[in-house]
Design an enzyme around this catalytic site. Structure first.
Site, PDB file in Angstrom:
ATOM      1  N   PHE A  35     -23.932  13.127  78.963  1.00  0.00           N
ATOM      2  CA  PHE A  35     -25.298  13.134  79.734  1.00  0.00           C
ATOM      3  C   PHE A  35     -26.890  13.738  79.057  1.00  0.00           C
ATOM      4  CE2 PHE A  35     -28.925  13.615  82.588  1.00  0.00           C
ATOM      5  CZ  PHE A  35     -28.370  13.024  83.363  1.00  0.00           C
ATOM      6  N   GLU A 114      -0.663   6.349  50.712  1.00  0.00           N
ATOM      7  CA  GLU A 114      -1.597   6.297  52.000  1.00  0.00           C
ATOM      8  C   GLU A 114      -0.433   5.129  52.787  1.00  0.00           C
ATOM      9  OE1 GLU A 114      -4.084   4.267  50.971  1.00  0.00           O
ATOM     10  OE2 GLU A 114      -5.750   5.945  49.771  1.00  0.00           O
ATOM     11  N   LYS A 116       0.235   2.344  55.340  1.00  0.00           N
ATOM     12  CA  LYS A 116      -0.008   0.631  55.283  1.00  0.00           C
ATOM     13  C   LYS A 116      -0.326   0.827  56.612  1.00  0.00           C
ATOM     14  CE  LYS A 116       0.113  -4.086  52.996  1.00  0.00           C
ATOM     15  NZ  LYS A 116      -0.459  -4.164  53.890  1.00  0.00           N
ATOM     16  N   ASP A 118      -2.209  -1.139  59.632  1.00  0.00           N
ATOM     17  CA  ASP A 118      -1.019  -2.927  60.011  1.00  0.00           C
ATOM     18  C   ASP A 118      -2.706  -3.306  61.365  1.00  0.00           C
ATOM     19  OD1 ASP A 118      -0.214  -5.623  60.421  1.00  0.00           O
ATOM     20  OD2 ASP A 118       1.022  -4.769  62.073  1.00  0.00           O
ATOM     21  N   ARG A 137     -12.580  -9.963  55.301  1.00  0.00           N
ATOM     22  CA  ARG A 137     -11.494  -9.982  53.868  1.00  0.00           C
ATOM     23  C   ARG A 137     -11.916 -12.335  53.587  1.00  0.00           C
ATOM     24  NH1 ARG A 137      -7.456 -12.295  51.906  1.00  0.00           N
ATOM     25  NH2 ARG A 137      -6.438 -11.019  49.883  1.00  0.00           N
ATOM     26  N   TYR A 224      -9.683   2.657  59.736  1.00  0.00           N
ATOM     27  CA  TYR A 224      -9.976   3.678  58.645  1.00  0.00           C
ATOM     28  C   TYR A 224     -10.022   3.292  57.825  1.00  0.00           C
ATOM     29  CZ  TYR A 224      -6.826   7.407  61.430  1.00  0.00           C
ATOM     30  OH  TYR A 224      -6.152   7.568  62.198  1.00  0.00           O
ATOM     31  N   LYS A 313       6.858  -2.045  52.139  1.00  0.00           N
ATOM     32  CA  LYS A 313       6.708  -2.554  53.578  1.00  0.00           C
ATOM     33  C   LYS A 313       8.577  -1.536  54.303  1.00  0.00           C
ATOM     34  CE  LYS A 313       4.320  -5.095  55.353  1.00  0.00           C
ATOM     35  NZ  LYS A 313       4.067  -6.819  55.419  1.00  0.00           N
ATOM     36  N   CYS A 407      11.697 -26.130  89.358  1.00  0.00           N
ATOM     37  CA  CYS A 407      11.779 -24.692  89.930  1.00  0.00           C
ATOM     38  C   CYS A 407      12.526 -24.264  90.564  1.00  0.00           C
ATOM     39  CB  CYS A 407       9.946 -24.793  90.335  1.00  0.00           C
ATOM     40  SG  CYS A 407       9.591 -23.511  91.349  1.00  0.00           S
ATOM     41  N   CYS A 410      11.045 -23.327  93.468  1.00  0.00           N
ATOM     42  CA  CYS A 410      10.736 -24.639  95.523  1.00  0.00           C
ATOM     43  C   CYS A 410      11.050 -25.410  94.870  1.00  0.00           C
ATOM     44  CB  CYS A 410       9.065 -24.628  95.636  1.00  0.00           C
ATOM     45  SG  CYS A 410       8.129 -25.596  93.796  1.00  0.00           S
ATOM     46  N   CYS A 425       5.565 -25.908  87.158  1.00  0.00           N
ATOM     47  CA  CYS A 425       5.782 -26.497  88.536  1.00  0.00           C
ATOM     48  C   CYS A 425       4.332 -26.891  89.074  1.00  0.00           C
ATOM     49  CB  CYS A 425       6.378 -24.964  89.145  1.00  0.00           C
ATOM     50  SG  CYS A 425       6.431 -25.629  90.383  1.00  0.00           S
ATOM     51  N   CYS A 431       4.243 -23.905  95.949  1.00  0.00           N
ATOM     52  CA  CYS A 431       5.455 -23.114  95.532  1.00  0.00           C
ATOM     53  C   CYS A 431       5.166 -21.120  95.674  1.00  0.00           C
ATOM     54  CB  CYS A 431       5.147 -23.315  94.022  1.00  0.00           C
ATOM     55  SG  CYS A 431       6.386 -22.386  93.049  1.00  0.00           S
TER      56      CYS A 431
END
Ligand code: IVH
Length: 683
Positions: A35, A114, A116, A118, A137, A224, A313, A407, A410, A425, A431
């Site tokens: 606050f 380390e 990798k 994503d 990048r 990171y 990987k 569908c 319906c 549809c 529907c």
């Protein structure tokens, strides 16, 4: 307050708030309450609005965003942003180690391992201890300036509190959306029947490129940092750089480890192959880097990637299971989604029973047959997907899965628009799942927020013929509702639930419907359920067009001027407003008293200095937002036009204006006007 005191106070508050932020995120110290922090921030914001000339580049008020960028400036990287060679096997890591040792004979080699991460790579430059620029990048040589968006990420310091920090340096790292934030976002999207985001990486990347930094702030991105770059060599090793970055206030993942032999590298990989699932973000491998910076320099790089690092990987997790059947779901917009019903199977910590097949093309691509053993994968995609079929286990004569023609709800013949993969549809009006879906969307918390209508009540109203479109809600009465009843089967638990409209329920419901009329324009606009108009887009449109009629009448060029609004949304709006039933419903909602206008301050006339002159406003301005400058022109008697034509008097040109507009104006002899020149005209 004197100018001098204001300057002093702004500096003091900026330093103090940045320091409190540093303590909070990097040392888990809360010296003052949330606050009190917000109070100080408010004080700073007020001063900054009174003395904008003193607002600092590292002001914490930028954490909430607010700037709008129509285009991002292209920036050439000082050091190119390279990529890493990928490997999938231990042998390839051994080859890498041998290559390194051959290039540096008789030297002890230590590596850092380390995770990798994503996410999306980012480069952030600091000058004199202050964040000066953040760039994506891009193609590795040049990227987009996304500074305003990056400044909203609370863990990235705006100001460094440490001694002996180089005058100018760059850090690189990965911007990501945590798995919990990703799930939260998708849960909200699912509740509203919107398309889900495929994975956190794409979401982070899309968020980073949003034009409105205020929207970015709401997404809670994270970061990171894993590299340090500087003209001076101040650190001997990668690990010493990571340690200092951490002390300087940067978010550095504590998952790295020094490895002095190939065996230690293998055991790091092994160790993290399951532990990585407990991290707050998705990681898909391990980056192995030579730890010593001098050795890194000697090894140098190839055209694309450094010789001192390599990425291993992890194989993506997959499992085979039986495809029992395919069912078809009808969404709120009529889109048909095929869903594979699978023999339940464990994958990456969860049980998978169903997987989306997206559309007919996907079924065709996989050439699916009933009772096939299908390969289910999780990879970077958090939502499991079917990626193949075990052909050896296919029974001869197995039935091919063809797409339905009508569908399932319906019976209407399905259509497929040109260029779209999805079947639809088209029976929008009748529907049942489409009608119910639209109603459920309308009452959603983020739309009209009539939560006492949830849990099966919409269904009862619909089946009793009381509500078919949202405006019908506003003509319900006590007499129509009292005594309605229905048993509903809860599919998840298999139990029956009774929904009954007794006195208290009915009164609560009518009260909630009445109260919903107080919702602002942006909520009503979102509640209409126009395709591609999510909560964010609705907010932008409501801000730009202060009432529904202005929006209905806006031409394509005007709509395209709204930040983040592209052709897809424009087409959808045009289509929606071209239908008489929709216009009628809007009239009914207006008559019921819903806010189809903004409560924004009306524009008060200032002068008639611009009378008879017409303007097109384009680009980004220094002193005003685009909305403010547009309001200013109108307040002084000018007219705003939607496109450049020979009739136009002035093209008010801000920064990053599209070159096409500029060219057209020059060709037609339309005068270009700067922000400054406009202000002179008003003096
Ligand atoms: S170091 C020469 N460390 O992977 C590149 N990159 O394929 C030096 N990445 O663009 C990058 N986690 O976006 C490095 N711990 C980590 C990483 C990492 C993820 C990404 C990064 C880079 C890509 C390279």
């Amino acid at each position: 307050m004197t100018t001098e005191t204001a300057l002093q106070k702004i500096n003091q508050l900026t330093d103090r708030l940045n320091f409190l932020n540093f303590q909070y995120y990097n040392q888990s110290i809360s010296e003052i309450s949330d606050f009190d922090f917000d109070q100080l921030l408010k004080e700073l914001e007020i001063l900054e609005s009174q003395f904008p000339q003193f607002k600092r580049d590292d002001s914490p008020s930028q954490r909430v965003g607010g700037s709008i960028a129509k285009n991002f400036e292209t920036v050439i990287h000082r050091f190119p942003m390279l990529s890493l060679g990928n490997t999938y096997s231990e042998d390839e890591i051994k080859d890498f180690d041998e290559r390194v040792k051959k290039a540096l004979p008789n030297e002890p080699i230590a590596y850092t391992c380390e995770q990798k991460f994503d996410g999306v790579a980012i480069s952030i430059t600091y000058k004199n201890g202050i964040l000066s620029r953040a760039v994506t990048r891009g193609d590795g040589q040049k990227g987009d300036d996304v500074t305003a968006n990056v400044k909203t990420i609370k863990k990235i310091p705006l100001q460094i509190f440490a001694e002996n920090v180089p005058k100018e340096f760059e850090v690189r790292g990965e911007i990501y959306l945590s798995l919990s934030e990703f799930e939260k976002l998708n849960k909200e999207k699912a509740e509203m029947g919107e398309a889900l985001m495929a994975n956190p990486r794409n979401t982070a990347s899309g968020t980073l490129k949003m034009q409105d930094s205020g929207m970015v702030a709401k997404r809670n991105l994270d970061c990171y940092v894993y590299s340090f770059l500087c003209e001076e060599n101040i650190f001997p090793t990668h690990i010493s750089a990571l340690e200092s970055l951490k002390n300087w206030g940067f978010p550095v993942s504590q998952t790295y480890q020094k490895c002095e032999s190939i065996e230690e590298i293998f055991s790091y990989i092994q160790n993290w192959s399951s532990k990585r699932h407990d991290l707050p973000l998705f990681t898909d491998g391990v980056v192995i880097k030579v730890n010593d910076f001098k050795q890194q320099n000697e090894l140098g790089m190839t055209a694309k990637s450094p010789r001192w690092a390599i990425a291993y990987k992890y194989p993506s997790e997959k499992v085979f299971t039986l495809l029992k059947s395919v069912s078809y779901q009808v969404g709120r917009t009529g889109a048909i989604t095929p869903v594979a019903n699978l023999e339940p199977v464990q994958l990456g910590g969860t049980t998978v029973k169903r997987a989306s097949l997206h559309n007919a093309n996907e079924i065709e691509r996989l050439d699916l047959r009933l009772n096939d053993y299908v390969k289910v994968e999780k990879g970077g995609e958090i939502i499991p997907k079917i990626s193949g079929v075990d052909l050896e286990r296919r029974a001869s004569g197995a039935e091919k899965i063809g797409f339905i023609s009508h569908c399932p709800e319906c019976g209407t013949l399905l259509v497929r628009k040109e260029g779209e993969a999805q079947h639809y549809c088209s029976n929008e009006k009748d529907c049942p799942p489409q009608i119910k879906g639209r109603l459920e969307h309308f009452i959603h918390r983020k739309a009209m927020n009539i939560d006492s209508l949830g849990e099966g009540k919409i269904e009862v109203l619909f089946e009793n013929g009381l509500v078919k479109k949202p405006s019908d809600l506003y003509i319900l009465s006590y007499e129509k509702l009292i005594g309605l009843e229905k048993s509903i089967l809860d599919i998840e638990s298999g139990t029956e639930k009774k929904v009954s409209f007794r006195e208290k329920t009915v009164n609560n419901l009518l009260e909630a419907i009445e109260k919903s009329k107080e919702n602002p324009f942006k909520n009503v606009l979102f509640a209409l359920g126009i395709r591609f108009v999510g909560a964010t887009v609705a907010e932008k449109l409501a801000h730009y067009f202060t009432n529904i009629d202005a929006l209905i009448q806006a031409d394509e060029a005007t709509l395209l001027q709204v930040p983040d609004i592209g052709e897809r949304i424009v087409n959808s709006l045009k289509e929606y407003f071209s239908q008489a039933e929709n216009l009628q419903m809007i009239e009914d909602l207006k008559a019921a008293g819903l806010k189809l206008y903004s409560d924004n301050e009306p524009i008060i006339s200032e002068s008639q200095k611009l009378e008879g002159l017409s303007f097109v406003v384009s680009g980004v301005f220094e002193k005003f937002s685009r909305e403010e400058i547009t309001a200013k022109i109108i307040a002084n008697g000018g007219r705003i036009l939607s496109g450049v034509s020979a009739k136009l008097n002035y093209l008010l040109a801000g920064q990053n204006m599209g070159p096409a507009k500029m060219e057209k104006a020059e060709k037609l002899g339309v005068k270009l006007l700067s922000e400054e020149e406009l202000l002179k005209m008003l003096e």
